[in-house]
Write a protein that holds these residues in place. Structure first.
Motif, PDB file in Angstrom:
ATOM      1  N   SER A  54     -33.200 -25.474 -71.658  1.00  0.00           N
ATOM      2  CA  SER A  54     -32.310 -25.094 -70.557  1.00  0.00           C
ATOM      3  C   SER A  54     -32.179 -26.213 -69.534  1.00  0.00           C
ATOM      4  O   SER A  54     -31.069 -26.544 -69.107  1.00  0.00           O
ATOM      5  N   LEU A 104     -30.054 -29.075 -71.015  1.00  0.00           N
ATOM      6  CA  LEU A 104     -28.611 -28.804 -70.977  1.00  0.00           C
ATOM      7  C   LEU A 104     -28.056 -28.900 -69.557  1.00  0.00           C
ATOM      8  O   LEU A 104     -26.951 -29.414 -69.343  1.00  0.00           O
ATOM      9  N   THR A 154     -22.420 -22.129 -65.165  1.00  0.00           N
ATOM     10  CA  THR A 154     -23.779 -22.644 -65.045  1.00  0.00           C
ATOM     11  C   THR A 154     -24.580 -21.850 -64.021  1.00  0.00           C
ATOM     12  O   THR A 154     -25.736 -21.491 -64.268  1.00  0.00           O
ATOM     13  N   ILE A 199     -27.465 -21.270 -74.423  1.00  0.00           N
ATOM     14  CA  ILE A 199     -27.169 -22.494 -75.183  1.00  0.00           C
ATOM     15  C   ILE A 199     -25.707 -22.506 -75.621  1.00  0.00           C
ATOM     16  O   ILE A 199     -25.016 -23.512 -75.460  1.00  0.00           O
ATOM     17  N   HIS A 255     -23.326 -23.068 -72.639  1.00  0.00           N
ATOM     18  CA  HIS A 255     -23.442 -24.413 -72.083  1.00  0.00           C
ATOM     19  C   HIS A 255     -22.923 -25.483 -73.042  1.00  0.00           C
ATOM     20  O   HIS A 255     -22.371 -26.487 -72.591  1.00  0.00           O
ATOM     21  N   LEU A 256     -23.092 -25.279 -74.333  1.00  0.00           N
ATOM     22  CA  LEU A 256     -22.478 -26.219 -75.273  1.00  0.00           C
ATOM     23  C   LEU A 256     -20.956 -26.142 -75.186  1.00  0.00           C
ATOM     24  O   LEU A 256     -20.270 -27.161 -75.293  1.00  0.00           O
ATOM     25  N   ILE A 260     -20.048 -28.119 -72.122  1.00  0.00           N
ATOM     26  CA  ILE A 260     -20.114 -29.563 -72.401  1.00  0.00           C
ATOM     27  C   ILE A 260     -18.885 -29.989 -73.184  1.00  0.00           C
ATOM     28  O   ILE A 260     -18.284 -31.034 -72.900  1.00  0.00           O
ATOM     29  N   ALA A 297     -22.888 -29.025 -82.378  1.00  0.00           N
ATOM     30  CA  ALA A 297     -23.214 -27.971 -81.412  1.00  0.00           C
ATOM     31  C   ALA A 297     -23.810 -26.761 -82.127  1.00  0.00           C
ATOM     32  O   ALA A 297     -24.811 -26.194 -81.678  1.00  0.00           O
ATOM     33  N   SER A 356     -32.422 -24.877 -82.287  1.00  0.00           N
ATOM     34  CA  SER A 356     -33.141 -24.434 -81.086  1.00  0.00           C
ATOM     35  C   SER A 356     -33.660 -23.022 -81.241  1.00  0.00           C
ATOM     36  O   SER A 356     -34.812 -22.727 -80.917  1.00  0.00           O
TER      37      SER A 356
END
Length: 194
Positions: free
Chosen positions: A12, A15, A42, A127, A130-131, A134, A159, A166
């Motif tokens: 976490s 990221l 976020t 995850i 957040h991917l 990104i 990704a 993970s």
């Protein structure tokens, strides 16, 4: 602190650092609306995950869990909104406040036997989203297409592979912990009988 919880925190934080670096160094290339979306997502996700973890550790004290969960969400929402101005900051702070409050309530209400499953679900959501954020930030950067790292992060296979690895590693760490606790329980039972 369990190994699986430590793994969740490490991934976490990693990221969050990647997102903050992207937002700080290339904020001129990212539109305000995308920056607002990233700071909102976020702040909310960090508030939910952080509030839940804090509530698990401060079990029984909803006030303290709520305050710390809100502080985590507001702080991360504020930091990720800074490169884009006051609108993104307000968006990140308000969603972090809401996420921290919801995470603390969720962590307090979930029965102890379901905590690991809840953390796994929240970790996968954290995850995955957040991917996606990104990817959103990298897709806004048109001039950086030749950079290998940018191409790697924009690749959905990378990704998805990162997400699967993970979660698999976190699950493996959780199973090891359960095996160790089962072995310790069996040893204690054998010692009582002897």
């Amino acid at each position: 602190m369990s190994q699986s919880l430590l793994w969740i925190l490490i991934v976490s934080v990693g990221l969050l650092v990647i997102i903050f670096v992207l937002m700080t160094f290339w904020n001129k290339e990212v539109r305000l609306m995308s920056g607002m979306m990233v700071s909102m997502a976020t702040g909310m996700l960090t508030g939910i995950v952080g509030g839940t973890i804090i509530a698990i550790h401060h079990s029984g004290d909803l006030f303290q869990s709520t305050v710390w969960g809100i502080l985590v969400g507001v702080l991360i929402g504020f930091i990720t909104g800074l490169p884009f101005g006051i609108l993104a900051v307000a968006d990140g702070v308000l969603s972090g406040l809401m996420g921290g409050m919801m995470g603390a309530m969720l962590g307090e209400m979930i029965p102890f036997q379901n905590i690991e499953q809840l953390l796994k679900i929240l970790f996968i959501l954290f995850i995955g989203i957040h991917l996606l954020m990104i990817y959103l930030l990298l897709s806004e950067m048109r001039g950086k297409e030749t950079n290998l790292m940018v191409k790697l992060f924009k690749n959905p296979l990378f990704a998805g592979g990162f997400l699967i690895c993970s979660v698999s590693l976190q699950d493996l760490l959780w199973q090891r912990r359960m095996e160790k606790s089962s072995i310790n329980i069996i040893r204690k039972l054998c010692q009582k009988k002897a």
